[in-house]
Design a protein around this motif. Structure first.
Motif, PDB file in Angstrom:
ATOM      1  N   THR A 144       0.834  -1.205   0.000  1.00 56.97           N
ATOM      2  CA  THR A 144       0.000   0.000   0.000  1.00 56.97           C
ATOM      3  C   THR A 144       0.870   1.256   0.000  1.00 56.97           C
ATOM      4  O   THR A 144       0.631   2.187  -0.782  1.00 56.97           O
ATOM      5  N   THR A 145       1.877   1.280   0.865  1.00 60.69           N
ATOM      6  CA  THR A 145       2.764   2.440   0.932  1.00 60.69           C
ATOM      7  C   THR A 145       3.532   2.620  -0.365  1.00 60.69           C
ATOM      8  O   THR A 145       3.742   3.751  -0.830  1.00 60.69           O
ATOM      9  N   TYR A 146       3.945   1.512  -0.959  1.00 57.08           N
ATOM     10  CA  TYR A 146       4.697   1.566  -2.219  1.00 57.08           C
ATOM     11  C   TYR A 146       3.883   2.270  -3.307  1.00 57.08           C
ATOM     12  O   TYR A 146       4.368   3.179  -3.987  1.00 57.08           O
ATOM     13  N   TRP A 147       2.634   1.858  -3.445  1.00 58.30           N
ATOM     14  CA  TRP A 147       1.796   2.456  -4.497  1.00 58.30           C
ATOM     15  C   TRP A 147       1.336   3.858  -4.126  1.00 58.30           C
ATOM     16  O   TRP A 147       1.071   4.682  -4.999  1.00 58.30           O
ATOM     17  N   GLN A 148       1.264   4.151  -2.846  1.00 52.16           N
ATOM     18  CA  GLN A 148       0.979   5.530  -2.434  1.00 52.16           C
ATOM     19  C   GLN A 148       2.142   6.451  -2.787  1.00 52.16           C
ATOM     20  O   GLN A 148       1.928   7.603  -3.187  1.00 52.16           O
ATOM     21  N   ILE A 149       3.371   5.949  -2.655  1.00 50.12           N
ATOM     22  CA  ILE A 149       4.537   6.746  -3.053  1.00 50.12           C
ATOM     23  C   ILE A 149       4.503   7.014  -4.557  1.00 50.12           C
ATOM     24  O   ILE A 149       4.742   8.148  -5.006  1.00 50.12           O
ATOM     25  N   ILE A 150       4.204   5.975  -5.327  1.00 50.79           N
ATOM     26  CA  ILE A 150       4.098   6.165  -6.782  1.00 50.79           C
ATOM     27  C   ILE A 150       3.000   7.166  -7.105  1.00 50.79           C
ATOM     28  O   ILE A 150       3.150   8.039  -7.974  1.00 50.79           O
ATOM     29  N   ASN A 151       1.887   7.059  -6.386  1.00 54.46           N
ATOM     30  CA  ASN A 151       0.769   7.983  -6.604  1.00 54.46           C
ATOM     31  C   ASN A 151       1.189   9.421  -6.329  1.00 54.46           C
ATOM     32  O   ASN A 151       0.937  10.326  -7.129  1.00 54.46           O
ATOM     33  N   VAL A 152       1.854   9.636  -5.191  1.00 56.65           N
ATOM     34  CA  VAL A 152       2.256  11.000  -4.827  1.00 56.65           C
ATOM     35  C   VAL A 152       3.316  11.529  -5.778  1.00 56.65           C
ATOM     36  O   VAL A 152       3.293  12.714  -6.156  1.00 56.65           O
ATOM     37  N   LYS A 153       4.247  10.679  -6.191  1.00 56.79           N
ATOM     38  CA  LYS A 153       5.255  11.137  -7.145  1.00 56.79           C
ATOM     39  C   LYS A 153       4.597  11.526  -8.468  1.00 56.79           C
ATOM     40  O   LYS A 153       5.012  12.490  -9.127  1.00 56.79           O
ATOM     41  N   GLY A 154       3.585  10.754  -8.859  1.00 60.51           N
ATOM     42  CA  GLY A 154       2.846  11.124 -10.062  1.00 60.51           C
ATOM     43  C   GLY A 154       2.158  12.475  -9.909  1.00 60.51           C
ATOM     44  O   GLY A 154       2.131  13.289 -10.848  1.00 60.51           O
ATOM     45  N   LYS A 155       1.612  12.716  -8.690  1.00 60.02           N
ATOM     46  CA  LYS A 155       0.970  14.009  -8.443  1.00 60.02           C
ATOM     47  C   LYS A 155       2.002  15.147  -8.457  1.00 60.02           C
ATOM     48  O   LYS A 155       1.708  16.263  -8.911  1.00 60.02           O
ATOM     49  N   ILE A 156       3.211  14.881  -7.972  1.00 57.60           N
ATOM     50  CA  ILE A 156       4.266  15.897  -8.003  1.00 57.60           C
ATOM     51  C   ILE A 156       4.643  16.231  -9.444  1.00 57.60           C
ATOM     52  O   ILE A 156       4.770  17.406  -9.825  1.00 57.60           O
ATOM     53  N   ASP A 157       4.817  15.188 -10.252  1.00 55.24           N
ATOM     54  CA  ASP A 157       5.150  15.419 -11.656  1.00 55.24           C
ATOM     55  C   ASP A 157       4.027  16.168 -12.365  1.00 55.24           C
ATOM     56  O   ASP A 157       4.273  17.071 -13.183  1.00 55.24           O
ATOM     57  N   LEU A 158       2.784  15.776 -12.059  1.00 55.85           N
ATOM     58  CA  LEU A 158       1.638  16.430 -12.691  1.00 55.85           C
ATOM     59  C   LEU A 158       1.551  17.893 -12.264  1.00 55.85           C
ATOM     60  O   LEU A 158       1.315  18.786 -13.103  1.00 55.85           O
ATOM     61  N   ALA A 159       1.744  18.154 -10.952  1.00 58.71           N
ATOM     62  CA  ALA A 159       1.698  19.532 -10.477  1.00 58.71           C
ATOM     63  C   ALA A 159       2.818  20.367 -11.092  1.00 58.71           C
ATOM     64  O   ALA A 159       2.628  21.550 -11.414  1.00 58.71           O
ATOM     65  N   THR A 160       3.988  19.760 -11.274  1.00 57.75           N
ATOM     66  CA  THR A 160       5.112  20.472 -11.902  1.00 57.75           C
ATOM     67  C   THR A 160       4.780  20.836 -13.339  1.00 57.75           C
ATOM     68  O   THR A 160       5.028  21.970 -13.796  1.00 57.75           O
ATOM     69  N   LYS A 161       4.208  19.874 -14.059  1.00 55.89           N
ATOM     70  CA  LYS A 161       3.813  20.141 -15.449  1.00 55.89           C
ATOM     71  C   LYS A 161       2.701  21.185 -15.505  1.00 55.89           C
ATOM     72  O   LYS A 161       2.718  22.088 -16.364  1.00 55.89           O
ATOM     73  N   SER A 162       1.741  21.087 -14.602  1.00 56.14           N
ATOM     74  CA  SER A 162       0.647  22.057 -14.588  1.00 56.14           C
ATOM     75  C   SER A 162       1.161  23.461 -14.296  1.00 56.14           C
ATOM     76  O   SER A 162       0.705  24.446 -14.890  1.00 56.14           O
ATOM     77  N   ASN A 163       2.109  23.558 -13.374  1.00 57.21           N
ATOM     78  CA  ASN A 163       2.719  24.855 -13.086  1.00 57.21           C
ATOM     79  C   ASN A 163       3.365  25.452 -14.334  1.00 57.21           C
ATOM     80  O   ASN A 163       3.240  26.651 -14.607  1.00 57.21           O
ATOM     81  N   ALA A 164       4.059  24.589 -15.080  1.00 56.42           N
ATOM     82  CA  ALA A 164       4.721  25.071 -16.294  1.00 56.42           C
ATOM     83  C   ALA A 164       3.695  25.542 -17.326  1.00 56.42           C
ATOM     84  O   ALA A 164       3.862  26.599 -17.967  1.00 56.42           O
ATOM     85  N   MET A 165       2.619  24.772 -17.488  1.00 53.45           N
ATOM     86  CA  MET A 165       1.581  25.137 -18.456  1.00 53.45           C
ATOM     87  C   MET A 165       0.876  26.433 -18.041  1.00 53.45           C
ATOM     88  O   MET A 165       0.637  27.322 -18.872  1.00 53.45           O
ATOM     89  N   LEU A 166       0.547  26.531 -16.753  1.00 53.32           N
ATOM     90  CA  LEU A 166      -0.151  27.723 -16.269  1.00 53.32           C
ATOM     91  C   LEU A 166       0.758  28.951 -16.321  1.00 53.32           C
ATOM     92  O   LEU A 166       0.296  30.066 -16.615  1.00 53.32           O
ATOM     93  N   SER A 167       2.024  28.750 -16.030  1.00 55.07           N
ATOM     94  CA  SER A 167       2.970  29.870 -16.108  1.00 55.07           C
ATOM     95  C   SER A 167       3.081  30.405 -17.530  1.00 55.07           C
ATOM     96  O   SER A 167       3.132  31.627 -17.753  1.00 55.07           O
ATOM     97  N   GLN A 168       3.101  29.483 -18.484  1.00 57.58           N
ATOM     98  CA  GLN A 168       3.171  29.910 -19.887  1.00 57.58           C
ATOM     99  C   GLN A 168       1.890  30.635 -20.294  1.00 57.58           C
ATOM    100  O   GLN A 168       1.923  31.665 -20.978  1.00 57.58           O
ATOM    101  N   LEU A 169       0.735  30.102 -19.840  1.00 56.73           N
ATOM    102  CA  LEU A 169      -0.531  30.745 -20.161  1.00 56.73           C
ATOM    103  C   LEU A 169      -0.604  32.122 -19.505  1.00 56.73           C
ATOM    104  O   LEU A 169      -1.088  33.097 -20.122  1.00 56.73           O
ATOM    105  N   LEU A 170      -0.122  32.211 -18.255  1.00 53.62           N
ATOM    106  CA  LEU A 170      -0.106  33.498 -17.559  1.00 53.62           C
ATOM    107  C   LEU A 170       0.761  34.510 -18.301  1.00 53.62           C
ATOM    108  O   LEU A 170       0.392  35.685 -18.424  1.00 53.62           O
ATOM    109  N   LYS A 171       1.872  34.042 -18.797  1.00 49.55           N
ATOM    110  CA  LYS A 171       2.766  34.925 -19.552  1.00 49.55           C
ATOM    111  C   LYS A 171       2.073  35.435 -20.815  1.00 49.55           C
ATOM    112  O   LYS A 171       2.118  36.637 -21.138  1.00 49.55           O
TER     113      LYS A 171
END
Length: 421
Positions: free
Chosen positions: A134-161
């Motif tokens: 359970t913890t193993y897949w929760q780590i994968i889940n959270v890392k996926g959310k980190i990558d997604l949030a990083t990508k979303s930040n980049a997309m939103l920053s570009q749109l904001l610009k």
């Protein structure tokens, strides 16, 4: 065989943003947990203690040998009857001849106790392995959310610009810019929360597997959702559950305790043979010598006669305890059957959730692509692109969650059917 690879836009995510710490696969995590986890070590120590007790129980019917030495100094008037200074050594052998079946019953109880603690360790193993997975897949889940949030930040920053440039040029209103800024702030907050969650999960994994390191590189993996059909075998699942075996052994031990109480109502026969050697002035009262040797043998028979029915009531009390334990066994079997059925349904629902969220992500991805193209062509406004980005982010997040839920529900089903190890 259908495979969910989660490749939609995955290449654009920053998968190496947290590639630090030791590499840890699921199999390695499980093996280290089985070797190092404190709960498992405690369960192993309990088995060792029960095994030692079993060995001790198998020595009860063997003769026991005892030796003693005594030194004595007496004053008057005893010195007129006994030597003023004397010493004696005694060596005795005692053998229980008959104890109403107590000895054999005690052996059986000790053996059953070892089996009970062994089943308890199996249960502990399963609980720890489920926690690790359970913890193993929760780590994968959270890392996926980190990558997604990083990508979303980049997309939103570009749109904001882009929108800031349009606002500065007087083409759009300021509220269009503020709307994106608010969404960007939320994305940054989500990223911070995900990083904090990853820290806690890494600490939990380290504790589970007994690792001094608290940062891990855990790689995502494709999952075969069609393979679920081959996992739905429930043959002997209830009988193999350690919880059932524990209660079965508990019933057996309670039944053996009834035999012990019955044995208290039967005679006990034992024999003792002891040799004696003494030293002292004139201690040998037969010859007057300063030493003597002798022996004595004793046969003891203890027969319970009357105790106002106390022993009989203890036997009846124990019989009722056995009956209660059997009812608990039946109830546990019924609850385990329900648990297995529920775990099966959860896994099937998780499979369906993956399929649905994957379709939604494909649609959201296409919608985002079209809105980006139209924004570049000037046929849609920034609000439309923002909504498409939010929809895409939500869909991608749902896919990440669906994958983790499926793997965790799969592990729960394996535990329920005693196939986790």
């Amino acid at each position: 065989m259908a495979i969910v690879a989660f490749t939609l836009l995955a290449a654009s995510l920053t998968t190496n943003s947290f590639a630090q710490g030791r590499n840890l696969s699921l199999d390695t995590a499980k093996k280290e947990a089985l070797s190092n986890n404190k709960k498992i070590k405690k369960a192993t120590a309990s088995i060792d203690a029960a095994t030692a007790a079993e060995v001790g129980a198998f020595t009860v019917n063997k003769p026991s040998v005892e030796a003693s030495a005594t030194g004595l100094n007496v004053g008057k008037p005893l010195s007129t009857l006994l030597p003023e200074y004397n010493a004696s050594v005694t060596l005795g052998v005692t053998q229980v001849i008959y104890a109403g079946g107590k000895i054999n019953t005690a052996k059986q109880i000790s053996t059953a106790a070892v089996a009970l603690y062994t089943s308890q360790k199996t249960l502990t193993n399963n609980e720890v392995l489920l926690d690790v997975e359970t913890t193993y897949w929760q780590i994968i889940n959270v890392k996926g959310k980190i990558d997604l949030a990083t990508k979303s930040n980049a997309m939103l920053s570009q749109l904001l610009k882009d929108l800031s440039n349009s606002y500065n040029a007087g083409i759009i209103y300021k509220n269009d810019v503020l709307r994106v800024q608010v969404q960007l702030n939320q994305a940054q907050l989500n990223l911070s929360k995900a990083k904090d969650a990853l820290t806690i999960l890494n600490l939990k994994m380290a504790q589970l597997i007994g690792s001094k390191e608290t940062e891990f590189t855990i790689e995502d993996a494709d999952i075969e959702i069609d393979a679920i059909e081959s996992q739905l075998s429930q043959e002997n699942a209830i009988a193999n559950r350690p919880e059932i075996k524990i209660i079965e052994k508990a019933v057996s031990i309670e039944e053996l305790k009834s035999k012990l109480l019955e044995a208290d109502r039967k005679p006990t026969v034992a024999m003792n043979v002891s040799g004696l050697y003494g030293l002292g002035k004139g201690i040998n009262f037969a010859t007057g010598d300063n030493n003597f040797s002798s022996y004595y043998a004793m046969l003891s028979v203890k027969v319970p006669v009357f105790d106002w029915g106390g022993r009989k009531q203890k036997v009846k009390e124990q019989d009722f305890k056995v009956e209660a334990q059997k009812f608990e066994l039946e109830q546990t079997q019924e609850l385990v059957a329900i648990e297995i059925a529920n775990a099966k349904l959860d896994m099937l629902r998780a499979k369906e959730r993956i399929e649905i969220t994957q379709k939604s992500l494909a649609q959201a991805d296409e919608n985002l692509r079209l809105n980006n193209d139209r924004f570049d062509a000037g046929t849609v406004i920034g609000k439309d692109v923002l909504e498409a980005q939010v929809m895409w982010q939500t869909a991608f997040s749902d896919v990440i969650d669906a994958k983790a839920v499926f793997k965790i529900s799969e592990a729960n089903y394996k535990k329920a059917t005693s196939s986790l190890e």
